[in-house]
Design an enzyme around this catalytic site. Structure first.
Site, PDB file in Angstrom:
ATOM      1  N   ARG A 183      34.965  13.393  -2.389  1.00 31.31           N
ATOM      2  CA  ARG A 183      34.373  13.472  -3.727  1.00 31.31           C
ATOM      3  C   ARG A 183      34.386  12.071  -4.328  1.00 31.31           C
ATOM      4  O   ARG A 183      35.450  11.493  -4.563  1.00 31.31           O
ATOM      5  CB  ARG A 183      35.168  14.438  -4.607  1.00 31.31           C
ATOM      6  CG  ARG A 183      34.603  14.560  -6.010  1.00 31.31           C
ATOM      7  CD  ARG A 183      35.353  15.608  -6.826  1.00 31.31           C
ATOM      8  NE  ARG A 183      34.821  15.701  -8.181  1.00 31.31           N
ATOM      9  CZ  ARG A 183      35.212  14.944  -9.206  1.00 31.31           C
ATOM     10  NH1 ARG A 183      36.161  14.041  -9.049  1.00 31.31           N
ATOM     11  NH2 ARG A 183      34.664  15.083 -10.407  1.00 31.31           N
TER      12      ARG A 183
ATOM     13  N   LYS B 149      13.631  18.411 -12.221  1.00 31.88           N
ATOM     14  CA  LYS B 149      14.053  19.813 -12.060  1.00 31.88           C
ATOM     15  C   LYS B 149      15.386  19.858 -11.307  1.00 31.88           C
ATOM     16  O   LYS B 149      15.446  20.175 -10.116  1.00 31.88           O
ATOM     17  CB  LYS B 149      12.962  20.608 -11.336  1.00 31.88           C
ATOM     18  CG  LYS B 149      13.103  22.124 -11.511  1.00 31.88           C
ATOM     19  CD  LYS B 149      11.818  22.817 -11.141  1.00 31.88           C
ATOM     20  CE  LYS B 149      11.944  24.323 -11.094  1.00 31.88           C
ATOM     21  NZ  LYS B 149      12.361  24.969 -12.321  1.00 31.88           N
TER      22      LYS B 149
ATOM     23  N   TYR C  28      15.455  21.370  -7.404  1.00 29.75           N
ATOM     24  CA  TYR C  28      15.008  22.634  -6.839  1.00 29.75           C
ATOM     25  C   TYR C  28      13.576  22.936  -7.243  1.00 29.75           C
ATOM     26  O   TYR C  28      13.013  22.281  -8.123  1.00 29.75           O
ATOM     27  CB  TYR C  28      15.954  23.779  -7.242  1.00 29.75           C
ATOM     28  CG  TYR C  28      15.791  24.279  -8.676  1.00 29.75           C
ATOM     29  CD1 TYR C  28      16.204  23.516  -9.760  1.00 29.75           C
ATOM     30  CD2 TYR C  28      15.217  25.523  -8.935  1.00 29.75           C
ATOM     31  CE1 TYR C  28      16.053  23.990 -11.057  1.00 29.75           C
ATOM     32  CE2 TYR C  28      15.072  26.008 -10.228  1.00 29.75           C
ATOM     33  CZ  TYR C  28      15.486  25.232 -11.284  1.00 29.75           C
ATOM     34  OH  TYR C  28      15.329  25.693 -12.560  1.00 29.75           O
TER      35      TYR C  28
ATOM     36  N   LEU D  42      10.502  20.320 -18.989  1.00 27.08           N
ATOM     37  CA  LEU D  42      10.011  20.366 -17.615  1.00 27.08           C
ATOM     38  C   LEU D  42       8.489  20.492 -17.641  1.00 27.08           C
ATOM     39  O   LEU D  42       7.939  21.261 -18.430  1.00 27.08           O
ATOM     40  CB  LEU D  42      10.613  21.570 -16.871  1.00 27.08           C
ATOM     41  CG  LEU D  42      10.258  21.560 -15.384  1.00 27.08           C
ATOM     42  CD1 LEU D  42      11.050  20.484 -14.647  1.00 27.08           C
ATOM     43  CD2 LEU D  42      10.486  22.906 -14.745  1.00 27.08           C
TER      44      LEU D  42
ATOM     45  N   ARG E 203       5.760  18.207  -7.629  1.00 27.35           N
ATOM     46  CA  ARG E 203       6.860  18.005  -8.586  1.00 27.35           C
ATOM     47  C   ARG E 203       8.178  17.751  -7.864  1.00 27.35           C
ATOM     48  O   ARG E 203       9.004  16.958  -8.321  1.00 27.35           O
ATOM     49  CB  ARG E 203       6.977  19.202  -9.533  1.00 27.35           C
ATOM     50  CG  ARG E 203       8.000  18.941 -10.639  1.00 27.35           C
ATOM     51  CD  ARG E 203       8.037  20.037 -11.673  1.00 27.35           C
ATOM     52  NE  ARG E 203       8.359  21.316 -11.072  1.00 27.35           N
ATOM     53  CZ  ARG E 203       8.213  22.488 -11.677  1.00 27.35           C
ATOM     54  NH1 ARG E 203       7.739  22.540 -12.903  1.00 27.35           N
ATOM     55  NH2 ARG E 203       8.541  23.612 -11.067  1.00 27.35           N
TER      56      ARG E 203
END
Ligand code: PDD
Length: 287
Positions: free
Chosen positions: A101, A151, A33, A207, A52
């Site tokens: 899944r 991130k 994100y 980060l 990024r």
């Protein structure tokens, strides 16, 4: 009023926006994100956030569903459609919905990534009252995974950390690993001793903040000394000042660490000045 959000190529009212229950972002936190702030209807540090995002995606072998030019247009269109003045644009890209899944990554050619963007209005974002009083932080152990430079949307521990801070009557938490501060739950951490600014060096442990990069550049241009190295909570408590940076808080003074007030307990001159410079300069280059 309902927002218009962006989901996989379409601008839709938020109540009509849908993502599959099989989406890997939902099942595995298999997504990345970005948060870009908006001041006066313009995007702050967009190029840094876009760069990024590309890096986060490539580190996880994830395809980007749109070009960076298209991404800028989507951000701008959402700001326009929602008449956003001050606030932020949230962007999330996940590895899509494979239909079952399964831990293994699906074939990227067969399963497209999911992309979602939405706005959050925050009137007066740059005039937060907290910037005048400063925030209080606690320290907590850093038990996150080892690729904090990516991130990802794995934000459960940062959320738990913020709740621990709130329970203690504080605003946020700084995370500590091997005796040294890594970063805040959703921000980079700094201390100031004299005119020297100290913040942890870049590595996979933190980060690589877009606000951090800009603030350190402005600090150096203003002839402030910057040292990129780790520091302890003891060193932070003995510092003259402290602050955090992030897209949503810009430069925010820290006035107390684990109950220990810094200086006279009010925001220090370095943090206050850097906040002014950052807001001035980033407004000038906003797009
Ligand atoms: N958080 N460190 C962590 C762990 C973060 O989550 C963030 C950003 C930062 C600061 O990065 P930047 O300056 O690029 O915003 C540092 C965002 C704002 C969030 O999760 O809301």
């Amino acid at each position: 009023m309902s927002r218009i959000v962006y989901v996989d190529g379409a601008y839709v009212p938020e109540e009509d926006a849908k993502v599959s229950v099989f989406d890997r972002g939902f099942l595995f936190a298999d997504g990345v994100y970005e948060v870009t702030s908006v001041l006066g209807g313009k995007l702050i540090d967009f190029d840094g956030h876009a760069a990024r995002l590309e890096r986060s995606l490539s580190e996880l072998d994830m395809a980007c569903p749109v070009t960076m030019d298209a991404l800028l247009e989507i951000h701008r269109e959402l700001v326009r459609l929602n008449a956003l003045d001050d606030g932020l644009v949230y962007l999330q890209v996940t590895r899509g919905a494979a239909g079952d899944r399964d831990f293994e990554f699906p074939d990227a050619d067969a399963v497209p990534s999911t992309i979602v963007l939405f706005t959050q209005a925050k009137p007066g974002l740059a005039d937060s009252p907290k910037a005048k009083t400063g925030i209080k932080v606690i320290s907590i152990p850093d038990i996150r995974w080892g690729r904090r430079d990516i991130k990802t949307v794995q934000l459960l521990y940062p959320a738990v950390g913020k709740m621990m801070a709130k329970k203690d009557g504080c605003d946020d938490a700084w995370m500590v690993e091997d005796g040294q501060v890594t970063e805040g739950t959703s921000n980079n951490a700094y201390i100031v001793k004299g005119r020297k600014i100290v913040t942890r060096h870049l590595s996979n442990d933190i980060l690589h903040g877009i606000t951090r990069a800009a603030v350190l550049r402005f600090a150096r241009e203003a002839q402030m000394e910057v040292e990129e190295r780790a520091f302890t909570i003891d060193e932070a408590q003995a510092a003259d000042e402290a602050f955090i940076t992030s897209a949503s808080t810009f430069v925010m003074p820290v006035v107390e660490i684990d109950g220990h007030p810094l200086g006279d307990g009010s925001p220090g001159p370095v943090a206050t000045r850097l906040r002014e410079i950052y807001l001035d300069e980033s407004r000038k280059s906003a797009v």
